[in-house]
Structure formats: structure tokens, C-alpha cells
Design a protein around this motif. Structure first.
Motif, PDB file in Angstrom:
ATOM      1  N   GLU A  43      26.181  35.256  37.054  1.00 36.12           N
ATOM      2  CA  GLU A  43      26.640  34.167  37.917  1.00 36.12           C
ATOM      3  C   GLU A  43      28.149  34.233  38.126  1.00 36.12           C
ATOM      4  O   GLU A  43      28.642  34.050  39.245  1.00 36.12           O
ATOM      5  CB  GLU A  43      26.257  32.824  37.306  1.00 36.12           C
ATOM      6  CG  GLU A  43      26.665  31.625  38.149  1.00 36.12           C
ATOM      7  CD  GLU A  43      26.302  30.305  37.513  1.00 36.12           C
ATOM      8  OE1 GLU A  43      26.535  29.256  38.139  1.00 36.12           O
ATOM      9  OE2 GLU A  43      25.789  30.312  36.377  1.00 36.12           O
ATOM     10  N   GLN A  44      28.878  34.521  37.046  1.00 36.88           N
ATOM     11  CA  GLN A  44      30.335  34.619  37.139  1.00 36.88           C
ATOM     12  C   GLN A  44      30.751  35.779  38.036  1.00 36.88           C
ATOM     13  O   GLN A  44      31.631  35.636  38.897  1.00 36.88           O
ATOM     14  CB  GLN A  44      30.931  34.784  35.746  1.00 36.88           C
ATOM     15  CG  GLN A  44      32.452  34.881  35.740  1.00 36.88           C
ATOM     16  CD  GLN A  44      32.998  35.161  34.347  1.00 36.88           C
ATOM     17  OE1 GLN A  44      32.486  36.010  33.624  1.00 36.88           O
ATOM     18  NE2 GLN A  44      34.037  34.434  33.966  1.00 36.88           N
ATOM     19  N   SER A  45      30.118  36.939  37.860  1.00 35.34           N
ATOM     20  CA  SER A  45      30.452  38.109  38.666  1.00 35.34           C
ATOM     21  C   SER A  45      30.106  37.889  40.132  1.00 35.34           C
ATOM     22  O   SER A  45      30.852  38.309  41.029  1.00 35.34           O
ATOM     23  CB  SER A  45      29.707  39.343  38.140  1.00 35.34           C
ATOM     24  OG  SER A  45      30.117  39.660  36.819  1.00 35.34           O
ATOM     25  N   ALA A  46      28.989  37.228  40.388  1.00 36.73           N
ATOM     26  CA  ALA A  46      28.593  36.946  41.770  1.00 36.73           C
ATOM     27  C   ALA A  46      29.591  36.004  42.435  1.00 36.73           C
ATOM     28  O   ALA A  46      29.949  36.185  43.613  1.00 36.73           O
ATOM     29  CB  ALA A  46      27.195  36.340  41.800  1.00 36.73           C
ATOM     30  N   ARG A  47      30.054  35.005  41.685  1.00 39.04           N
ATOM     31  CA  ARG A  47      31.023  34.057  42.235  1.00 39.04           C
ATOM     32  C   ARG A  47      32.345  34.742  42.543  1.00 39.04           C
ATOM     33  O   ARG A  47      32.948  34.524  43.602  1.00 39.04           O
ATOM     34  CB  ARG A  47      31.244  32.902  41.252  1.00 39.04           C
ATOM     35  CG  ARG A  47      32.174  31.821  41.800  1.00 39.04           C
ATOM     36  CD  ARG A  47      32.310  30.658  40.835  1.00 39.04           C
ATOM     37  NE  ARG A  47      32.960  31.033  39.586  1.00 39.04           N
ATOM     38  CZ  ARG A  47      32.326  31.181  38.423  1.00 39.04           C
ATOM     39  NH1 ARG A  47      31.026  30.996  38.347  1.00 39.04           N
ATOM     40  NH2 ARG A  47      32.986  31.540  37.342  1.00 39.04           N
ATOM     41  N   ILE A  48      32.813  35.596  41.621  1.00 36.44           N
ATOM     42  CA  ILE A  48      34.072  36.313  41.839  1.00 36.44           C
ATOM     43  C   ILE A  48      33.947  37.240  43.044  1.00 36.44           C
ATOM     44  O   ILE A  48      34.865  37.328  43.885  1.00 36.44           O
ATOM     45  CB  ILE A  48      34.455  37.112  40.575  1.00 36.44           C
ATOM     46  CG1 ILE A  48      34.831  36.163  39.444  1.00 36.44           C
ATOM     47  CG2 ILE A  48      35.614  38.063  40.880  1.00 36.44           C
ATOM     48  CD1 ILE A  48      35.079  36.853  38.116  1.00 36.44           C
ATOM     49  N   SER A  49      32.814  37.920  43.177  1.00 35.68           N
ATOM     50  CA  SER A  49      32.602  38.821  44.317  1.00 35.68           C
ATOM     51  C   SER A  49      32.635  38.049  45.630  1.00 35.68           C
ATOM     52  O   SER A  49      33.275  38.467  46.604  1.00 35.68           O
ATOM     53  CB  SER A  49      31.252  39.544  44.175  1.00 35.68           C
ATOM     54  OG  SER A  49      31.228  40.355  43.022  1.00 35.68           O
ATOM     55  N   ALA A  50      31.942  36.910  45.670  1.00 38.26           N
ATOM     56  CA  ALA A  50      31.908  36.102  46.884  1.00 38.26           C
ATOM     57  C   ALA A  50      33.293  35.564  47.232  1.00 38.26           C
ATOM     58  O   ALA A  50      33.706  35.570  48.399  1.00 38.26           O
ATOM     59  CB  ALA A  50      30.920  34.954  46.718  1.00 38.26           C
TER      60      ALA A  50
ATOM     61  N   ASP B   3      39.245  46.730  45.064  1.00 36.63           N
ATOM     62  CA  ASP B   3      39.293  45.406  44.442  1.00 36.63           C
ATOM     63  C   ASP B   3      37.898  44.835  44.192  1.00 36.63           C
ATOM     64  O   ASP B   3      37.720  43.984  43.318  1.00 36.63           O
ATOM     65  CB  ASP B   3      40.093  44.445  45.318  1.00 36.63           C
ATOM     66  CG  ASP B   3      41.589  44.687  45.232  1.00 36.63           C
ATOM     67  OD1 ASP B   3      41.986  45.632  44.522  1.00 36.63           O
ATOM     68  OD2 ASP B   3      42.364  43.956  45.859  1.00 36.63           O
ATOM     69  N   MET B   4      36.911  45.284  44.972  1.00 39.37           N
ATOM     70  CA  MET B   4      35.554  44.776  44.801  1.00 39.37           C
ATOM     71  C   MET B   4      34.764  45.571  43.769  1.00 39.37           C
ATOM     72  O   MET B   4      33.693  45.134  43.329  1.00 39.37           O
ATOM     73  CB  MET B   4      34.810  44.827  46.140  1.00 39.37           C
ATOM     74  CG  MET B   4      35.312  43.847  47.183  1.00 39.37           C
ATOM     75  SD  MET B   4      35.205  42.121  46.650  1.00 39.37           S
ATOM     76  CE  MET B   4      33.459  41.963  46.347  1.00 39.37           C
ATOM     77  N   LEU B   5      35.264  46.728  43.367  1.00 37.83           N
ATOM     78  CA  LEU B   5      34.514  47.606  42.471  1.00 37.83           C
ATOM     79  C   LEU B   5      34.225  46.948  41.127  1.00 37.83           C
ATOM     80  O   LEU B   5      33.115  47.049  40.591  1.00 37.83           O
ATOM     81  CB  LEU B   5      35.288  48.913  42.259  1.00 37.83           C
ATOM     82  CG  LEU B   5      34.548  50.013  41.494  1.00 37.83           C
ATOM     83  CD1 LEU B   5      33.274  50.403  42.232  1.00 37.83           C
ATOM     84  CD2 LEU B   5      35.451  51.234  41.317  1.00 37.83           C
ATOM     85  N   SER B   6      35.216  46.247  40.578  1.00 41.56           N
ATOM     86  CA  SER B   6      35.044  45.653  39.256  1.00 41.56           C
ATOM     87  C   SER B   6      33.980  44.547  39.232  1.00 41.56           C
ATOM     88  O   SER B   6      33.049  44.614  38.410  1.00 41.56           O
ATOM     89  CB  SER B   6      36.383  45.103  38.747  1.00 41.56           C
ATOM     90  OG  SER B   6      36.234  44.489  37.491  1.00 41.56           O
ATOM     91  N   PRO B   7      34.049  43.522  40.083  1.00 40.44           N
ATOM     92  CA  PRO B   7      33.027  42.474  40.019  1.00 40.44           C
ATOM     93  C   PRO B   7      31.643  42.966  40.408  1.00 40.44           C
ATOM     94  O   PRO B   7      30.642  42.531  39.825  1.00 40.44           O
ATOM     95  CB  PRO B   7      33.541  41.410  40.994  1.00 40.44           C
ATOM     96  CG  PRO B   7      34.461  42.118  41.911  1.00 40.44           C
ATOM     97  CD  PRO B   7      35.089  43.189  41.080  1.00 40.44           C
ATOM     98  N   VAL B   8      31.553  43.879  41.388  1.00 41.32           N
ATOM     99  CA  VAL B   8      30.242  44.407  41.771  1.00 41.32           C
ATOM    100  C   VAL B   8      29.681  45.295  40.664  1.00 41.32           C
ATOM    101  O   VAL B   8      28.474  45.275  40.381  1.00 41.32           O
ATOM    102  CB  VAL B   8      30.343  45.182  43.097  1.00 41.32           C
ATOM    103  CG1 VAL B   8      29.027  45.887  43.419  1.00 41.32           C
ATOM    104  CG2 VAL B   8      30.706  44.233  44.235  1.00 41.32           C
ATOM    105  N   GLY B   9      30.555  46.070  40.023  1.00 39.60           N
ATOM    106  CA  GLY B   9      30.122  46.884  38.893  1.00 39.60           C
ATOM    107  C   GLY B   9      29.618  46.029  37.744  1.00 39.60           C
ATOM    108  O   GLY B   9      28.645  46.387  37.066  1.00 39.60           O
ATOM    109  N   ALA B  10      30.273  44.890  37.533  1.00 41.52           N
ATOM    110  CA  ALA B  10      29.825  43.974  36.483  1.00 41.52           C
ATOM    111  C   ALA B  10      28.435  43.425  36.798  1.00 41.52           C
ATOM    112  O   ALA B  10      27.615  43.223  35.888  1.00 41.52           O
ATOM    113  CB  ALA B  10      30.824  42.831  36.343  1.00 41.52           C
TER     114      ALA B  10
END
Length: 218
Positions: A51-58, A19-26
Motif C-alpha cells: 500500500e505504501q509503495s503504491a501510494r508513493i508511485s501514484a 525516479d519511479m524505479l524504486s517504488p515500482v521495484g518495491a
């Protein structure tokens, strides 16, 4: 279905990584684009995407830390507001899903919070075309002089998507050899319910998925 703690923990880690692969990959892709991009407008767009990808990951890490992990300590109550913030953050970028809350207590036992969060995740995944996610929970005294947590989550919308194997893992009827990272969260909830002297149930209607749990002295 009996699964060792080590095997279940390994599968939950696999699910988290998936589940974390997509936002971290982005994030990684965005940094690569930023390194090569010279146009100021495009660089600004890259910063916005980062910024969006970092927020989703967090947001996802915070969610999984409580839904799967030991956040909040053991045997403690957790504020419902904390769980609500985690779920609301997950659907913040999906305008097609509306979330409604009806929880009578300010805090619930950690096992009930874990159940509520995982039910919410199942509900979100069951709404690929959007819909309504209703979450309700109650912490009350039972007839034996103890307490019980009752949790109901309903996901309603077109084309409900719910893997039957997840439902069987939730009820404890999925063979151990068929357990996977996809069904591991449901298997965890089943074991959680067994430890709390309760049970998990689910029902699928034409346009809704209903998940229910009762945890005694949770």
C-alpha cells in the motif's frame, strides 16, 4: 545551450523512469514476498508495504505529470492548491523536512506551476539530512501592462546537496554535450524561462539553496 525538444523529452523520460524505479521495484518485491509468505502477521505487513509503495508511485506519477508533462492543458492557469498537494505528498513520508508556503494567488500560469514544482524537487533533493523548504510565488501586473510570475524557493538545512551542473543548466550555461537525465529538468526550466521572456537564478549558501525565477506574461 540549445537542446532539441526530442532530446530533452528523452532525457526527461529517463529521469522519470529513474525516479519511479524504486517504488515500482518495491511493489514487485512485495508481491513476490506475499506469494511465498504464509504467516498472517507477515502477510499483513506485506500488504502495508504494498500500500505504501503504491501510494508513493501514484504520488510521483501525479507530480511528474504536471512538472514535466502536459497536465492542465497548454497556456492555462493551474490551481496552486493542486501544486501544493503534489509537493506535500512527496514529503509526507519524510518527517525531517518542513514545508512552508507563501503564495498570494489561488492560481498561476502553467509555466509558473512547472517552475514551482521543479524548484520544490530541487529543494527536497538538496536536503538529504532534512531541513526547511520555503516556497513563495506571486502573480502580478508588470510595468509594461502585462503580467509576471515571481517565484522563490529556499531549502535550508545541514549539508546542502546541489549539483553545480544543475545550476548551470538552469542558467543556460551547461554545454549541450554534458546534458543528462539529472540536469534535464533544469534545462527544461531554462527553455521555459526563455519562452516567457524571463530568467532563472540560483545561489548556494553554507546552509541553504535559493532558487529564483521571473516569468513575464507566463
Amino acid at each position: 545551450m540549445t537542446t532539441s525538444s526530442l532530446d530533452l523529452a528523452s532525457l526527461l523520460c529517463s529521469r522519470l523512469c529513474h525516479d519511479m524505479l524504486s517504488p515500482v521495484g518495491a511493489l514487485s518485491n512485495g508481491l513476490e514476498l506475499l506469494a511465498d509468505e504464509k504467516d498472517p502477521e507477515m502477510r499483513q505487513r506485506c500488504f502495508e508495504l504494498l500500500e505504501q509503495s503504491a501510494r508513493i508511485s501514484a504520488d510521483k506519477l501525479k507530480f511528474f505529470r504536471l512538472a514535466y508533462g502536459a497536465a492542465g492543458g497548454f497556456g492555462e492557469h493551474v490551481a496552486v492548491a493542486e501544486a501544493r498537494a503534489l509537493v506535500d505528498a512527496l514529503v509526507a513520508s519524510n518527517a525531517r523536512i518542513t514545508v512552508n508556503w507563501q503564495v498570494s494567488s489561488d492560481a498561476l500560469p502553467k509555466s509558473a506551476i512547472k517552475t514551482l514544482l521543479n524548484f520544490a524537487m530541487f529543494g527536497i533533493e538538496a536536503l538529504p539530512r532534512g531541513g526547511t523548504l520555503d516556497l513563495a510565488a506571486e502573480w502580478r501586473a508588470d510595468e509594461a501592462g502585462g503580467h509576471a510570475a515571481e517565484i522563490v524557493v529556499r531549502a535550508a538545512g545541514p549539508r546542502i546537496a546541489f549539483d553545480a551542473a544543475v545550476g548551470r543548466a538552469l542558467e543556460g550555461t551547461l554545454p549541450e554535450e554534458e546534458l543528462s537525465s539529472r540536469t534535464a529538468p533544469a534545462a527544461m526550466l531554462h527553455q521555459l524561462a526563455q519562452g516567457a521572456g524571463g530568467q532563472m537564478q540560483f545561489a548556494i549558501e553554507e546552509d541553504a539553496l535559493i532558487l529564483g525565477a521571473v516569468l513575464f506574461d507566463a
